[in-house]
Design a protein around this motif. Structure first.
Motif, PDB file in Angstrom:
ATOM      1  N   ARG A 147      18.315  78.400  82.823  1.00  0.00           N
ATOM      2  CA  ARG A 147      18.640  77.977  81.463  1.00  0.00           C
ATOM      3  C   ARG A 147      17.612  78.535  80.483  1.00  0.00           C
ATOM      4  NH1 ARG A 147      21.402  74.125  78.571  1.00  0.00           N
ATOM      5  NH2 ARG A 147      20.371  73.333  76.700  1.00  0.00           N
ATOM      6  N   TRP A 151      17.580  79.498  73.516  1.00  0.00           N
ATOM      7  CA  TRP A 151      18.890  80.084  73.215  1.00  0.00           C
ATOM      8  C   TRP A 151      20.026  79.132  73.543  1.00  0.00           C
ATOM      9  CZ3 TRP A 151      17.540  85.111  76.302  1.00  0.00           C
ATOM     10  CH2 TRP A 151      16.529  85.807  75.612  1.00  0.00           C
ATOM     11  N   ASN A 153      21.549  78.509  76.412  1.00  0.00           N
ATOM     12  CA  ASN A 153      22.569  79.187  77.203  1.00  0.00           C
ATOM     13  C   ASN A 153      22.006  79.463  78.591  1.00  0.00           C
ATOM     14  OD1 ASN A 153      25.106  80.432  77.698  1.00  0.00           O
ATOM     15  ND2 ASN A 153      25.147  81.129  75.567  1.00  0.00           N
ATOM     16  N   TYR A 154      22.814  80.122  79.435  1.00  0.00           N
ATOM     17  CA  TYR A 154      22.463  80.251  80.842  1.00  0.00           C
ATOM     18  C   TYR A 154      22.455  81.709  81.276  1.00  0.00           C
ATOM     19  CZ  TYR A 154      23.409  75.239  81.009  1.00  0.00           C
ATOM     20  OH  TYR A 154      23.394  73.888  80.787  1.00  0.00           O
ATOM     21  N   GLY A 155      21.802  81.936  82.421  1.00  0.00           N
ATOM     22  CA  GLY A 155      21.797  83.221  83.098  1.00  0.00           C
ATOM     23  C   GLY A 155      21.775  82.991  84.599  1.00  0.00           C
ATOM     24  N   SER A 234      30.031  81.712  82.967  1.00  0.00           N
ATOM     25  CA  SER A 234      30.731  82.425  81.905  1.00  0.00           C
ATOM     26  C   SER A 234      32.139  82.750  82.394  1.00  0.00           C
ATOM     27  CB  SER A 234      29.966  83.706  81.525  1.00  0.00           C
ATOM     28  OG  SER A 234      30.642  84.409  80.504  1.00  0.00           O
ATOM     29  N   LEU A 260      22.323  88.414  82.567  1.00  0.00           N
ATOM     30  CA  LEU A 260      22.306  87.699  81.288  1.00  0.00           C
ATOM     31  C   LEU A 260      23.584  88.039  80.529  1.00  0.00           C
ATOM     32  CD1 LEU A 260      18.609  88.361  80.158  1.00  0.00           C
ATOM     33  CD2 LEU A 260      19.522  86.273  81.181  1.00  0.00           C
ATOM     34  N   THR A 264      24.386  85.054  75.809  1.00  0.00           N
ATOM     35  CA  THR A 264      23.064  84.452  75.961  1.00  0.00           C
ATOM     36  C   THR A 264      22.024  85.148  75.093  1.00  0.00           C
ATOM     37  OG1 THR A 264      23.598  83.762  78.215  1.00  0.00           O
ATOM     38  CG2 THR A 264      21.269  83.873  77.633  1.00  0.00           C
TER      39      THR A 264
END
Length: 384
Positions: A147, A151, A153-155, A234, A260, A264
């Protein structure tokens, strides 16, 4: 000698002319039969060529699939059309600089983490679709959902099994044997997952340091998964950046892949478009610093305004020497300090020796014109 008519009569009597005609007719029929046979053979050959079935190599070439090509091979055919919507990472030049910095940081951190000779190399940076990447992950592997806090958001950070077993072998004092470590078809144990998580945290800390010159970002491990279906962060068709790092420890090692999604890294898109670290689009920071230094060293003239009074024009025009104008001010009342038309602050009037002096009584007024105002003016001009 017999004339032509007599020769014909003799031929008819002997039957010579009929034989010649019959022979001529048979030869013509044979030639026509041969021509028809050749035409039929040509038609059948054309029919066979039009109905020919493509083999597997020709189908793969048409669709753009090459089983012998690596992950960074240039796509062709229908596959190139399908992936034409992907954004190429070369449009974000700063991203490669960030991950080159990550390679240097991770090399030092992993050497301290393992107390072994570790070499980290950047294999490739490419654009992929999220769904295609999940389908291409070789199992078994550990997928870490990370996380990006700032931002929101996730990766994904994927560690392949070869690196996991190599790292565990090094950390737990295994023998220095060369060759590829045999990957067992069993789930990872609690100890293996804990050691893998610690290594992932080391990599994420280095990733935080690598992004520091561009932006302040912290990566945290959200959860660890071994099934790609449970690591969906995603939509399958969304584009993402894939960074492949190869980690070597003598004759053993493996790969780490950081994925990523473009959603993100969208908050720092402007920074990643820079060609070099600290680039200011159209602005020269060196000149700004020099200008600020010269302004601070400049001499300015300040006016001390004791009082201002509005008078009728007819009274001003009738003033004579000796007339008195009364100011409604006491000696302890503050006076105004101005530079041109700009009011700076207030002060108390006094004297030092034979000189009149003022003592500043409150902080300076905040300037109404800032750098943001100049930037807004530049944006207005560019929009026009």
């Amino acid at each position: 000698m017999a004339g032509p008519g007599e020769q014909d009569k003799l031929s008819e009597e002997w039957g010579v002319g009929e034989d010649i005609k019959v022979e001529a007719g048979e030869g013509a029929e044979e030639e026509m039969s041969a021509e028809w046979a050749a035409m039929l053979a040509g038609d059948s050959a054309d029919a066979e060529s039009s109905d020919r079935v493509l083999n597997q190599d020709e189908i793969d070439s048409l669709l753009g699939f090459d089983p012998n090509a690596g992950g960074v091979a240039e796509l062709s055919g229908v596959q190139a059309l399908i992936n034409s919507a992907l954004v190429s990472y070369e449009r974000l030049p700063m991203l490669e600089i960030v991950f080159d910095r990550l390679v240097r940081l991770a090399t030092t951190s992993l050497r301290n983490f393992t107390s072994d000779n570790v070499e980290v190399a950047l294999d490739s940076i490419s654009s992929v679709r999220f769904g295609d990447y999940l389908n291409s992950i070789p199992l078994p592997a550990i997928l870490s959902v990370i996380r990006a806090e700032e931002w929101d958001n996730y990766g994904l950070l994927t560690v392949d099994s070869a690196l996991i077993y190599s790292m565990i072998d090094v950390l737990l004092g295994g023998r220095r044997v060369g060759g590829t470590i045999r990957v067992e078809g069993r789930p990872y144990t609690t100890i293996e997952m804990a050691l893998a998580r610690r290594m992932i945290e080391v990599i994420l800390e280095d990733t935080h340091k690598a992004f520091e010159p561009v932006t302040e970002i912290n990566f945290k491990v959200e959860r660890l998964e071994t099934n790609p279906r449970f690591a969906a962060i995603s939509r399958p068709a969304n584009a993402a950046i894939l960074i492949e790092l190869r980690i070597e420890m003598d004759d053993r090692g493996g790969k780490i892949e950081i994925l990523l999604p473009y959603a993100t890294i969208e908050p720092i898109r402007e920074q990643l478009l820079q060609m070099y670290m600290g680039e200011k689009f159209g602005r020269d920071p060196i000149w700004e610093g020099h200008l600020a230094t010269e302004i601070y060293a400049a001499d300015v003239e300040i006016d001390a305004i004791l009082h201002e009074l509005d008078l009728p024009l007819n009274r001003v025009l009738t003033m004579q020497p000796g007339d008195t104008v009364m100011f409604d001010r006491a000696p302890s009342d503050p006076i105004t300090l101005r530079c041109g038309d700009v009011t700076l602050t207030e002060a108390i009037m006094g004297h030092i020796g034979n000189h009149v002096s003022v003592r500043v009584s409150r902080p300076l007024n905040a300037p109404k014109v800032t750098m943001a105002a100049f930037e807004a003016i530049d944006e207005t001009r560019e929009s026009r």
